[in-house]
Scaffold this active site. Structure first.
Site, PDB file in Angstrom:
ATOM      1  N   LYS A 104       0.854  -1.190   0.000  1.00 27.53           N
ATOM      2  CA  LYS A 104       0.000   0.000   0.000  1.00 27.53           C
ATOM      3  C   LYS A 104       0.882   1.230   0.000  1.00 27.53           C
ATOM      4  CE  LYS A 104      -4.522   0.928   0.292  1.00 27.53           C
ATOM      5  NZ  LYS A 104      -5.686   0.108  -0.079  1.00 27.53           N
TER       6      LYS A 104
HETATM    7  P1  NAD Z   1     -13.338   7.795  -2.283  1.00 25.78           P
HETATM    8  O1  NAD Z   1     -12.305   8.810  -2.005  1.00 25.78           O
HETATM    9  O2  NAD Z   1     -13.859   7.630  -3.669  1.00 25.78           O
HETATM   10  O3  NAD Z   1     -14.627   8.062  -1.346  1.00 25.78           O
HETATM   11  C1  NAD Z   1     -14.586   8.239   0.037  1.00 25.78           C
HETATM   12  C2  NAD Z   1     -15.965   8.701   0.514  1.00 25.78           C
HETATM   13  O4  NAD Z   1     -15.964   8.841   1.939  1.00 25.78           O
HETATM   14  C3  NAD Z   1     -16.397  10.069  -0.027  1.00 25.78           C
HETATM   15  O5  NAD Z   1     -17.780  10.050  -0.292  1.00 25.78           O
HETATM   16  C4  NAD Z   1     -16.119  11.012   1.130  1.00 25.78           C
HETATM   17  O6  NAD Z   1     -16.940  12.176   1.080  1.00 25.78           O
HETATM   18  C5  NAD Z   1     -16.483  10.115   2.281  1.00 25.78           C
HETATM   19  N1  NAD Z   1     -15.888  10.530   3.554  1.00 25.78           N
HETATM   20  C6  NAD Z   1     -14.621  10.962   3.779  1.00 25.78           C
HETATM   21  N2  NAD Z   1     -14.464  11.263   5.068  1.00 25.78           N
HETATM   22  C7  NAD Z   1     -15.645  10.997   5.671  1.00 25.78           C
HETATM   23  C8  NAD Z   1     -16.120  11.097   6.993  1.00 25.78           C
HETATM   24  N3  NAD Z   1     -15.341  11.550   7.965  1.00 25.78           N
HETATM   25  N4  NAD Z   1     -17.404  10.744   7.233  1.00 25.78           N
HETATM   26  C9  NAD Z   1     -18.203  10.285   6.243  1.00 25.78           C
HETATM   27  N5  NAD Z   1     -17.807  10.164   4.974  1.00 25.78           N
HETATM   28  C10 NAD Z   1     -16.561  10.524   4.701  1.00 25.78           C
HETATM   29  O7  NAD Z   1     -12.758   6.414  -1.723  1.00 25.78           O
HETATM   30  P2  NAD Z   1     -13.204   4.937  -2.120  1.00 25.78           P
HETATM   31  O8  NAD Z   1     -12.299   4.451  -3.189  1.00 25.78           O
HETATM   32  O9  NAD Z   1     -14.676   4.878  -2.288  1.00 25.78           O
HETATM   33  O10 NAD Z   1     -12.767   4.139  -0.790  1.00 25.78           O
HETATM   34  C11 NAD Z   1     -13.598   4.081   0.364  1.00 25.78           C
HETATM   35  C12 NAD Z   1     -13.094   2.979   1.277  1.00 25.78           C
HETATM   36  O11 NAD Z   1     -13.114   1.741   0.572  1.00 25.78           O
HETATM   37  C13 NAD Z   1     -11.647   3.139   1.771  1.00 25.78           C
HETATM   38  O12 NAD Z   1     -11.536   2.583   3.071  1.00 25.78           O
HETATM   39  C14 NAD Z   1     -10.855   2.298   0.802  1.00 25.78           C
HETATM   40  O13 NAD Z   1      -9.605   1.858   1.346  1.00 25.78           O
HETATM   41  C15 NAD Z   1     -11.818   1.147   0.609  1.00 25.78           C
HETATM   42  N6  NAD Z   1     -11.591   0.373  -0.600  1.00 25.78           N
HETATM   43  C16 NAD Z   1     -11.598   0.955  -1.830  1.00 25.78           C
HETATM   44  C17 NAD Z   1     -11.427   0.175  -2.961  1.00 25.78           C
HETATM   45  C18 NAD Z   1     -11.500   0.741  -4.350  1.00 25.78           C
HETATM   46  O14 NAD Z   1     -11.464  -0.050  -5.313  1.00 25.78           O
HETATM   47  N7  NAD Z   1     -11.659   2.038  -4.537  1.00 25.78           N
HETATM   48  C19 NAD Z   1     -11.216  -1.212  -2.835  1.00 25.78           C
HETATM   49  C20 NAD Z   1     -11.226  -1.791  -1.561  1.00 25.78           C
HETATM   50  C21 NAD Z   1     -11.421  -0.971  -0.459  1.00 25.78           C
END
Ligand code: NAD
Length: 415
Positions: A104
């Site tokens: 990561k």
């Molecule tokens: P992203 O940046 O696209 O979205 C994050 C979302 O969380 C946004 O809507 C943001 O407004 C919201 N957010 C941020 N801080 C917040 C808070 N304090 N309270 C409420 N909402 C809040 O990120 P993503 O890619 O959707 O990833 C989200 C989670 O999923 C992360 O933990 C990431 O590690 C995990 N994840 C992502 C992927 C992927 O393929 N993108 C894969 C596995 C896991």
């Protein structure tokens, strides 16, 4: 003591190992990432001033294959978070049984405060700084919070320029035009939808109400597929500005269109829609809660007040260790992150495999293979947790731990 996600990981690992009677020497290596790289990133800002950002790349394990894992751009990025995220990737890849280890990376930055030009320079400098340790056979980055397909395109281009030829397999999550895979953008959300379906079936829920924290890549696509494909009611969703709730179900296509216009949910308005706080979202009247934002959101305090019967962890590490125990005592079933959100890395694996063979697949085939992997992995985890009489999280850790220590035994210790 401040929340340390890597210690949280080590604690769960110890519990899993105790259950199967494993000696600490057999898995001690998993508490130590193979490599941790910290880089300084000087960037010329648009106003001519120089700013120096801090970045990381951690390679937790390459026992089962090249390291694999996203790159996060967020102001809270720190080494313990990156180490934990890298370790979870190792376990996730072992659970879904794909030939990868875990890694990561991240930069401590608020990407929304940078111009497109500044972001591009930062991404390219970061890629150049971590270049000696990444590559299609070494370590393959992907998008995470605050990064997207454009970030991956810049990383792929920077790496390729240094090599002198196009190397699409160095990152996944790229745009289709330069070697991205069909189905990759939706993959994590699609995996969440599959686990939501399996969880609802196993709890005998035919029309559950679902609350989702986060409306980024994972939260918004999960909301879309859960409402469109499964026909379940999404009653609440939130972003960084707060949440919205409607007991009879939100109009998800309309909300996603609203968010797509780069607007925040605090400004969303529709009949019978109530604005709620982050805490109200997590404890809202719903059968299934899907945290899809950041880690450490379900704390002990929230866990005691949770109304959902099922938690499906779409974010990485959204539940603290003490909250996990409370949920378990309260009979609330948690479908762990390292199983539930693995759809993204599974289709990343498909993207990498397509890049290596320069042969591209149909979207229907990719979705069918993803479904197969998620259903098989869920069955493996469920079987393991019933065999040992433990939670799905411990079942997932034990499944991965056995595969990882098995691989280590076969490889032996060098030299
Ligand atoms: P992203 O940046 O696209 O979205 C994050 C979302 O969380 C946004 O809507 C943001 O407004 C919201 N957010 C941020 N801080 C917040 C808070 N304090 N309270 C409420 N909402 C809040 O990120 P993503 O890619 O959707 O990833 C989200 C989670 O999923 C992360 O933990 C990431 O590690 C995990 N994840 C992502 C992927 C992927 O393929 N993108 C894969 C596995 C896991």
């Amino acid at each position: 003591m401040a929340y340390n996600p890597f210690l949280n990981f080590c604690q769960v690992l110890d519990r899993a190992a105790r259950i199967v009677g494993m000696e600490s020497s057999e898995y001690e290596i998993l508490k130590h990432p193979e490599r941790e790289l910290k880089v300084a990133l000087p960037i010329r800002m648009d106003d001519g001033k120089l700013e120096v950002f801090e970045g990381y790349r951690v390679q937790h394990s390459s026992q089962r294959g090249p390291c694999k894992g996203g790159v996060r751009f967020h102001p809270d990025v720190n080494i313990d978070e990156v180490k934990a995220l890298a370790a979870w990737m190792t376990f996730k890849c072992a659970i879904v049984n794909i030939p990868y280890g875990g890694g990561k990376g991240g930069i401590k930055v608020d990407p929304s405060a940078l111009s497109a030009g500044e972001l591009e320079r930062l991404t390219r400098r970061y890629t150049a700084q971590i270049l000696p340790i990444i590559g299609p056979q070494q370590d393959i980055p992907a998008p995470d919070v605050g990064t997207n397909a454009q970030t991956m395109d810049w990383m792929m281009d920077t790496y390729s320029m240094m090599k002198g030829y196009a190397v699409p397999g160095v990152v996944t999550g790229k745009h289709i035009e330069i070697g991205g895979s069909l189905g990759r953008t939706e993959a994590t959300g699609r995996g969440i939808m599959i686990i939501t379906r399996l969880a609802a079936e196993s709890h005998g829920l035919s029309a559950p109400a679902v609350a989702i924290q986060g409306a980024g890549n994972v939260g918004s696509i999960s909301a879309k597929l859960i409402s469109e494909v499964l026909g379940f009611k999404v009653v609440a969703i939130s972003d960084v500005s707060g949440g919205i709730y409607k007991a009879s179900g939100l109009d998800i296509p309309e909300i996603l269109k609203f968010i797509g216009g780069k607007r925040l949910l605090k400004d969303y308005d529709a009949a019978e829609v109530r604005h709620i706080t982050n805490e109200e979202l997590l404890t809202s009247e719903a059968d299934i809660l899907i945290p899809a934002a950041l880690e450490n959101q379900i704390t002990a305090d929230i866990a005691a007040k949770l109304k959902a019967k099922i938690v499906i962890e779409a974010a990485n590490g959204p539940t603290s260790a003490d909250a996990d125990e409370i949920l378990s005592e309260r009979g609330i079933e948690v479908y762990p992150d390292i199983l539930s959100n693995a759809g993204g890395v599974v289709v990343s694996y498909f993207e990498w495999a397509q890049n290596l063979q320069s042969l591209y697949w149909e979207e229907a085939d990719i979705n069918r293979m993803l479904e197969k992997v998620m259903v098989r992995s869920y069955a493996d985890v469920e079987k393991c947790s019933s065999e040992y009489g433990v939670s799905l999280r411990l079942g997932a850790y034990i499944t991965a731990l056995k595969r990882l220590t098995g691989a280590a035994k076969l490889r032996g210790i060098f030299p």
